[in-house]
Design a protein around this motif. Structure first.
Motif, PDB file in Angstrom:
ATOM      1  N   GLU A 199       0.847  -1.203   0.000  1.00 23.86           N
ATOM      2  CA  GLU A 199       0.000   0.000   0.000  1.00 23.86           C
ATOM      3  C   GLU A 199       0.876   1.243   0.000  1.00 23.86           C
ATOM      4  N   GLN A 200       0.453   2.215  -0.808  1.00 21.51           N
ATOM      5  CA  GLN A 200       1.116   3.519  -0.821  1.00 21.51           C
ATOM      6  C   GLN A 200       0.040   4.580  -0.935  1.00 21.51           C
ATOM      7  N   GLY A 201       0.001   5.477   0.024  1.00 20.13           N
ATOM      8  CA  GLY A 201      -0.962   6.575  -0.018  1.00 20.13           C
ATOM      9  C   GLY A 201      -2.407   6.123  -0.038  1.00 20.13           C
ATOM     10  N   GLY A 202      -2.718   5.047   0.663  1.00 13.79           N
ATOM     11  CA  GLY A 202      -4.102   4.573   0.733  1.00 13.79           C
ATOM     12  C   GLY A 202      -4.534   3.711  -0.433  1.00 13.79           C
ATOM     13  N   ASN A 203      -3.635   3.437  -1.367  1.00 12.13           N
ATOM     14  CA  ASN A 203      -3.944   2.574  -2.501  1.00 12.13           C
ATOM     15  C   ASN A 203      -2.932   1.443  -2.574  1.00 12.13           C
ATOM     16  N   ALA A 204      -3.408   0.291  -2.978  1.00  9.33           N
ATOM     17  CA  ALA A 204      -2.513  -0.857  -3.129  1.00  9.33           C
ATOM     18  C   ALA A 204      -2.205  -1.060  -4.605  1.00  9.33           C
ATOM     19  N   ARG A 205      -1.130  -1.763  -4.847  1.00  4.03           N
ATOM     20  CA  ARG A 205      -0.738  -2.142  -6.200  1.00  4.03           C
ATOM     21  C   ARG A 205      -0.187  -3.557  -6.154  1.00  4.03           C
ATOM     22  N   GLN A 206      -0.038  -4.152  -7.324  1.00  5.01           N
ATOM     23  CA  GLN A 206       0.587  -5.465  -7.400  1.00  5.01           C
ATOM     24  C   GLN A 206       2.102  -5.299  -7.400  1.00  5.01           C
ATOM     25  N   GLN A 207       2.768  -6.152  -6.668  1.00  6.00           N
ATOM     26  CA  GLN A 207       4.218  -6.222  -6.746  1.00  6.00           C
ATOM     27  C   GLN A 207       4.579  -7.695  -6.907  1.00  6.00           C
ATOM     28  N   VAL A 208       5.102  -8.034  -8.069  1.00  3.71           N
ATOM     29  CA  VAL A 208       5.494  -9.413  -8.332  1.00  3.71           C
ATOM     30  C   VAL A 208       6.921  -9.587  -7.828  1.00  3.71           C
ATOM     31  N   LEU A 209       7.081 -10.474  -6.866  1.00  4.80           N
ATOM     32  CA  LEU A 209       8.395 -10.707  -6.270  1.00  4.80           C
ATOM     33  C   LEU A 209       9.244 -11.605  -7.162  1.00  4.80           C
ATOM     34  N   ASP A 210      10.531 -11.428  -7.086  1.00  2.00           N
ATOM     35  CA  ASP A 210      11.464 -12.310  -7.766  1.00  2.00           C
ATOM     36  C   ASP A 210      11.317 -13.713  -7.186  1.00  2.00           C
ATOM     37  N   VAL A 211      11.563 -14.715  -7.992  1.00  2.00           N
ATOM     38  CA  VAL A 211      11.388 -16.102  -7.559  1.00  2.00           C
ATOM     39  C   VAL A 211      12.208 -16.396  -6.299  1.00  2.00           C
ATOM     40  N   ALA A 212      13.445 -15.921  -6.244  1.00  2.00           N
ATOM     41  CA  ALA A 212      14.295 -16.186  -5.081  1.00  2.00           C
ATOM     42  C   ALA A 212      13.739 -15.548  -3.813  1.00  2.00           C
ATOM     43  N   VAL A 213      13.112 -14.385  -3.943  1.00  2.00           N
ATOM     44  CA  VAL A 213      12.536 -13.682  -2.792  1.00  2.00           C
ATOM     45  C   VAL A 213      11.246 -14.359  -2.341  1.00  2.00           C
TER      46      VAL A 213
END
Length: 127
Positions: A73-87
């Motif tokens: 979440e940033q500023g009251g809104n969420a977004r997708q964050q695709v993590l790297d496979v290793a993470v």
């Protein structure tokens, strides 16, 4: 005739889909909840090689970005964050239990509450 599908450039900030927005909204309203979990329980027989199982799970996670996605979440809104496979490497949670404990432990496992901003909504437990 339709034009061929073109590969799109990946955006830095990927908006949530409608279903993801709904899930995130309910998460904000109620907190972590198992309501939308889709548990799959499988009874395995025979010799089990945990390292091979872990590699197979990693292969599935590597192929499917949705299994590596969190909703920061940033500023009251969420977004997708695709993590790297290793993470996003999912742990194989192994517990040695008595068969009499299985029902209770399965109930606990399928009701796990994911923290959508911190972890992908994918978990594997082995009893």
């Amino acid at each position: 005739m339709r034009p061929p599908v073109q590969k799109a450039e990946k955006q830095d900030k990927i908006p949530l889909s409608f279903a993801q927005r709904r899930l995130w909204f309910l998460y904000q309203l109620e907190g972590p909840s198992p309501t939308y979990n889709i548990p799959i329980v499988v009874r395995l027989t025979g010799e089990l090689k945990q390292d091979v199982l872990q590699k197979a799970i990693m292969d599935v996670v590597a192929r499917h970005e949705s299994l590596r996605t969190i909703f920061p979440e940033q500023g009251g809104n969420a977004r997708q964050q695709v993590l790297d496979v290793a993470v996003a490497k999912p742990n194989l949670y192994v517990q040695r239990i008595q068969e009499s404990q299985l029902t209770e432990q399965l109930d606990r496992a399928v009701r796990y509450c994911f923290h959508l901003s911190e972890e992908p909504a994918f978990r594997v437990e082995l009893f």
